[in-house]
Design a protein around this motif. Structure first.
Motif, PDB file in Angstrom:
ATOM      1  N   GLY A  80      -3.798   5.606   2.813  1.00  0.00           N
ATOM      2  CA  GLY A  80      -5.071   5.376   3.486  1.00  0.00           C
ATOM      3  C   GLY A  80      -5.218   3.925   3.872  1.00  0.00           C
ATOM      4  O   GLY A  80      -4.370   3.084   3.534  1.00  0.00           O
ATOM      5  N   PRO A  81      -6.281   3.570   4.562  1.00  0.00           N
ATOM      6  CA  PRO A  81      -6.479   2.194   5.049  1.00  0.00           C
ATOM      7  C   PRO A  81      -6.959   1.253   3.949  1.00  0.00           C
ATOM      8  O   PRO A  81      -8.070   0.724   3.977  1.00  0.00           O
ATOM      9  CB  PRO A  81      -7.541   2.374   6.134  1.00  0.00           C
ATOM     10  CG  PRO A  81      -8.354   3.540   5.664  1.00  0.00           C
ATOM     11  CD  PRO A  81      -7.373   4.469   4.998  1.00  0.00           C
ATOM     12  N   ARG A  82      -6.095   1.044   2.961  1.00  0.00           N
ATOM     13  CA  ARG A  82      -6.451   0.185   1.834  1.00  0.00           C
ATOM     14  C   ARG A  82      -5.257  -0.686   1.441  1.00  0.00           C
ATOM     15  O   ARG A  82      -4.101  -0.358   1.735  1.00  0.00           O
ATOM     16  CB  ARG A  82      -6.874   1.024   0.612  1.00  0.00           C
ATOM     17  CG  ARG A  82      -8.093   1.874   0.847  1.00  0.00           C
ATOM     18  CD  ARG A  82      -8.483   2.651  -0.410  1.00  0.00           C
ATOM     19  NE  ARG A  82      -7.373   3.391  -1.003  1.00  0.00           N
ATOM     20  CZ  ARG A  82      -6.906   4.534  -0.530  1.00  0.00           C
ATOM     21  NH1 ARG A  82      -7.445   5.060   0.561  1.00  0.00           N
ATOM     22  NH2 ARG A  82      -5.908   5.154  -1.125  1.00  0.00           N
ATOM     23  N   LEU A  83      -5.561  -1.764   0.756  1.00  0.00           N
ATOM     24  CA  LEU A  83      -4.551  -2.632   0.171  1.00  0.00           C
ATOM     25  C   LEU A  83      -4.747  -2.639  -1.335  1.00  0.00           C
ATOM     26  O   LEU A  83      -5.878  -2.576  -1.821  1.00  0.00           O
ATOM     27  CB  LEU A  83      -4.685  -4.071   0.692  1.00  0.00           C
ATOM     28  CG  LEU A  83      -4.609  -4.283   2.203  1.00  0.00           C
ATOM     29  CD1 LEU A  83      -5.022  -5.709   2.543  1.00  0.00           C
ATOM     30  CD2 LEU A  83      -3.209  -4.001   2.718  1.00  0.00           C
ATOM     31  N   VAL A  84      -3.655  -2.690  -2.076  1.00  0.00           N
ATOM     32  CA  VAL A  84      -3.737  -2.856  -3.518  1.00  0.00           C
ATOM     33  C   VAL A  84      -2.989  -4.132  -3.885  1.00  0.00           C
ATOM     34  O   VAL A  84      -2.106  -4.587  -3.170  1.00  0.00           O
ATOM     35  CB  VAL A  84      -3.150  -1.653  -4.283  1.00  0.00           C
ATOM     36  CG1 VAL A  84      -4.010  -0.413  -4.074  1.00  0.00           C
ATOM     37  CG2 VAL A  84      -1.705  -1.394  -3.884  1.00  0.00           C
ATOM     38  N   ALA A  85      -3.355  -4.694  -5.026  1.00  0.00           N
ATOM     39  CA  ALA A  85      -2.732  -5.939  -5.468  1.00  0.00           C
ATOM     40  C   ALA A  85      -3.000  -6.121  -6.955  1.00  0.00           C
ATOM     41  O   ALA A  85      -3.766  -5.364  -7.566  1.00  0.00           O
ATOM     42  CB  ALA A  85      -3.281  -7.129  -4.680  1.00  0.00           C
ATOM     43  N   GLU A  91      -2.125 -11.176  -6.224  1.00  0.00           N
ATOM     44  CA  GLU A  91      -0.707 -11.271  -5.917  1.00  0.00           C
ATOM     45  C   GLU A  91      -0.123  -9.853  -5.912  1.00  0.00           C
ATOM     46  O   GLU A  91      -0.848  -8.882  -6.135  1.00  0.00           O
ATOM     47  CB  GLU A  91       0.017 -12.158  -6.939  1.00  0.00           C
ATOM     48  CG  GLU A  91      -0.090 -11.660  -8.369  1.00  0.00           C
ATOM     49  CD  GLU A  91       0.495 -12.637  -9.374  1.00  0.00           C
ATOM     50  OE1 GLU A  91       0.885 -13.754  -8.977  1.00  0.00           O
ATOM     51  OE2 GLU A  91       0.571 -12.273 -10.570  1.00  0.00           O
ATOM     52  N   SER A  92       1.180  -9.708  -5.678  1.00  0.00           N
ATOM     53  CA  SER A  92       1.837  -8.394  -5.595  1.00  0.00           C
ATOM     54  C   SER A  92       1.106  -7.445  -4.646  1.00  0.00           C
ATOM     55  O   SER A  92       0.734  -6.326  -5.023  1.00  0.00           O
ATOM     56  CB  SER A  92       1.913  -7.737  -6.991  1.00  0.00           C
ATOM     57  OG  SER A  92       2.826  -8.390  -7.826  1.00  0.00           O
ATOM     58  N   PRO A  93       0.912  -7.823  -3.391  1.00  0.00           N
ATOM     59  CA  PRO A  93       0.180  -6.956  -2.465  1.00  0.00           C
ATOM     60  C   PRO A  93       1.014  -5.773  -1.978  1.00  0.00           C
ATOM     61  O   PRO A  93       2.235  -5.842  -1.911  1.00  0.00           O
ATOM     62  CB  PRO A  93      -0.140  -7.896  -1.307  1.00  0.00           C
ATOM     63  CG  PRO A  93       1.028  -8.841  -1.283  1.00  0.00           C
ATOM     64  CD  PRO A  93       1.367  -9.067  -2.736  1.00  0.00           C
ATOM     65  N   ALA A  94       0.335  -4.698  -1.631  1.00  0.00           N
ATOM     66  CA  ALA A  94       0.972  -3.536  -1.009  1.00  0.00           C
ATOM     67  C   ALA A  94      -0.054  -2.851  -0.125  1.00  0.00           C
ATOM     68  O   ALA A  94      -1.212  -2.690  -0.516  1.00  0.00           O
ATOM     69  CB  ALA A  94       1.496  -2.562  -2.063  1.00  0.00           C
ATOM     70  N   ALA A  95       0.372  -2.467   1.070  1.00  0.00           N
ATOM     71  CA  ALA A  95      -0.503  -1.738   1.999  1.00  0.00           C
ATOM     72  C   ALA A  95      -0.234  -0.252   1.842  1.00  0.00           C
ATOM     73  O   ALA A  95       0.898   0.197   2.016  1.00  0.00           O
ATOM     74  CB  ALA A  95      -0.247  -2.189   3.430  1.00  0.00           C
ATOM     75  N   LEU A  96      -1.259   0.523   1.505  1.00  0.00           N
ATOM     76  CA  LEU A  96      -1.068   1.947   1.311  1.00  0.00           C
ATOM     77  C   LEU A  96      -0.808   2.661   2.618  1.00  0.00           C
ATOM     78  O   LEU A  96       0.011   3.554   2.697  1.00  0.00           O
ATOM     79  CB  LEU A  96      -2.290   2.550   0.607  1.00  0.00           C
ATOM     80  CG  LEU A  96      -2.560   1.980  -0.793  1.00  0.00           C
ATOM     81  CD1 LEU A  96      -3.743   2.698  -1.431  1.00  0.00           C
ATOM     82  CD2 LEU A  96      -1.336   2.088  -1.686  1.00  0.00           C
ATOM     83  N   GLY A  97      -1.507   2.251   3.689  1.00  0.00           N
ATOM     84  CA  GLY A  97      -1.228   2.747   5.031  1.00  0.00           C
ATOM     85  C   GLY A  97      -1.114   4.245   5.077  1.00  0.00           C
ATOM     86  O   GLY A  97      -1.912   4.984   4.521  1.00  0.00           O
ATOM     87  N   THR A  98      -0.036   4.735   5.718  1.00  0.00           N
ATOM     88  CA  THR A  98       0.248   6.160   5.811  1.00  0.00           C
ATOM     89  C   THR A  98       1.707   6.368   5.483  1.00  0.00           C
ATOM     90  O   THR A  98       2.496   5.418   5.402  1.00  0.00           O
ATOM     91  CB  THR A  98      -0.031   6.719   7.222  1.00  0.00           C
ATOM     92  OG1 THR A  98       0.959   6.221   8.121  1.00  0.00           O
ATOM     93  CG2 THR A  98      -1.411   6.323   7.705  1.00  0.00           C
ATOM     94  N   THR A  99       2.115   7.611   5.329  1.00  0.00           N
ATOM     95  CA  THR A  99       3.522   7.910   5.079  1.00  0.00           C
ATOM     96  C   THR A  99       4.340   7.955   6.353  1.00  0.00           C
ATOM     97  O   THR A  99       5.541   8.117   6.321  1.00  0.00           O
ATOM     98  CB  THR A  99       3.665   9.268   4.346  1.00  0.00           C
ATOM     99  OG1 THR A  99       2.999  10.268   5.116  1.00  0.00           O
ATOM    100  CG2 THR A  99       3.063   9.216   2.970  1.00  0.00           C
ATOM    101  N   ASP A 100       3.690   7.804   7.513  1.00  0.00           N
ATOM    102  CA  ASP A 100       4.374   7.830   8.810  1.00  0.00           C
ATOM    103  C   ASP A 100       4.463   6.426   9.351  1.00  0.00           C
ATOM    104  O   ASP A 100       3.470   5.867   9.804  1.00  0.00           O
ATOM    105  CB  ASP A 100       3.618   8.734   9.777  1.00  0.00           C
ATOM    106  CG  ASP A 100       4.246   8.746  11.173  1.00  0.00           C
ATOM    107  OD1 ASP A 100       5.369   8.226  11.307  1.00  0.00           O
ATOM    108  OD2 ASP A 100       3.625   9.261  12.109  1.00  0.00           O
TER     109      ASP A 100
END
Length: 336
Positions: A48-53, A323-332
């Protein structure tokens, strides 16, 4: 002093340094285990349109946090999960953390609701974590010491787990590798900073040997690797698999810091990014045109910054105190 005596002292110093690093990490994890106001119910690893860190803010240090991709400086949700390093993709999470005894580390594979589905003991201090876009392939890097070839200095270990078949590669050092098309055998092979292609089969990583750092390409089907380019560290493959964001030692000397750049895999053209400060991190792509990375700010604090991947623009803070960011985005990848 004899050379042997100097090596003994250097080795002892390295062991002490690693022990100090581990002690600081354990102390930090214990601090971050203190009760904090959390909203775990609102934190999900679903695409989804989120970032985790990983939070570095006082009171939530070490906790996994989630922010909206469109407004990352607001709407911060804090989970109860604590990690030393983390990453997320394809509905899967990877958390490198202290085990329940708070004396050694472990790798935890997480589902979308942050529940642990598998744990693997780690020997060493966590340094990098990465997942393939689908979330199937997991990789990690730890610092270790004691390798005889390295004079007691720090070494690295990189491992890979296929979360679908449960195939475990404890270390890439056991795989054959070719340098400039020729088989290369050496006791000092070190690997770190794995990044996966969308096909869940191929990956890139950094290999160090003989004082050189190489970008290597690996194949999970053949268990073989080959060098691609010199002086490339901590690669991060773009969502469409065409470019690699990486850091390189300035003038080939890590003591001078690192320069963040992007490599076009088709043309091998390197584009230095607008971030001119030293970036000692494995960057991540938040979309096809943006690279994010962490920069330290004071003792134990850091911010996630972002910069355009084409060399234009100006760096800006994406997620403060993280720190340690990751964009969840989509699987496509094509939809990102």
């Amino acid at each position: 002093m004899s050379r042997r005596g100097a090596r003994v002292i250097a080795g002892a110093a390295a062991v002490v340094a690693l022990a100090v690093l581990a002690t600081l990490s354990i102390a930090r994890a214990r601090y971050s285990a203190a009760p904090v106001r959390s909203s775990a119910g609102s934190v999900s690893l679903a695409p989804g349109p989120r970032l985790v860190a990983r939070s570095t803010a006082p009171g939530s240090d070490g906790r996994l946090v989630s922010v909206p991709a469109g407004a990352p400086t607001g709407g911060r949700a804090v989970s109860s999960l604590s990690c030393a390093r983390l990453y997320a993709a394809g509905g899967t999470g990877l958390c490198l953390r202290l085990d329940r005894g708070l004396t050694t580390y472990q790798l935890a594979v997480l589902d979308t609701r942050l529940r642990t589905v598998r744990e693997i003991p780690l020997v060493g201090v966590p340094n990098r974590a990465r997942l393939s876009p689908s979330g199937r392939m997991a990789a990690w890097t730890v610092f270790v010491t004691g390798d005889s070839y390295n004079g007691g200095r720090f070494s690295t270990r990189a491992g890979i787990l296929d979360t679908r078949t449960q195939e475990l590669v404890p270390t890439l050092e056991d795989w054959p590798v070719t340098v400039a098309g020729r088989p290369h055998r050496a006791a000092d092979h070190n690997f770190w900073g794995v990044t996966f292609a969308p096909d869940d089969r191929h990956f890139y990583a950094t290999m160090s040997t003989g004082g050189h750092r190489y970008l290597v390409s690996g194949d999970m089907a053949t268990h073989r690797m080959r060098t691609v380019r010199d002086n490339v560290e901590c690669p991060s493959l773009s969502p469409d698999g065409t470019r690699i964001a990486f850091k390189s030692a300035r003038h080939g000397d890590p003591a001078r810091g690192w320069r963040l750049s992007v490599l076009d895999l088709a043309t091998h053209r390197v584009t230095p990014l607008a971030e001119t400060r030293s970036v000692d991190d494995q960057a991540t792509w938040t979309d096809l045109g943006t690279v994010a990375y962490a920069l330290p700010r004071g003792r134990g604090r850091a911010d996630v910054w972002a910069v355009p991947a084409d060399g234009t623009g100006t760096p800006h803070v994406l997620i403060p105190d993280a720190e340690s960011p990751a964009a969840l985005g989509t699987t496509d990848p094509g939809a990102q």
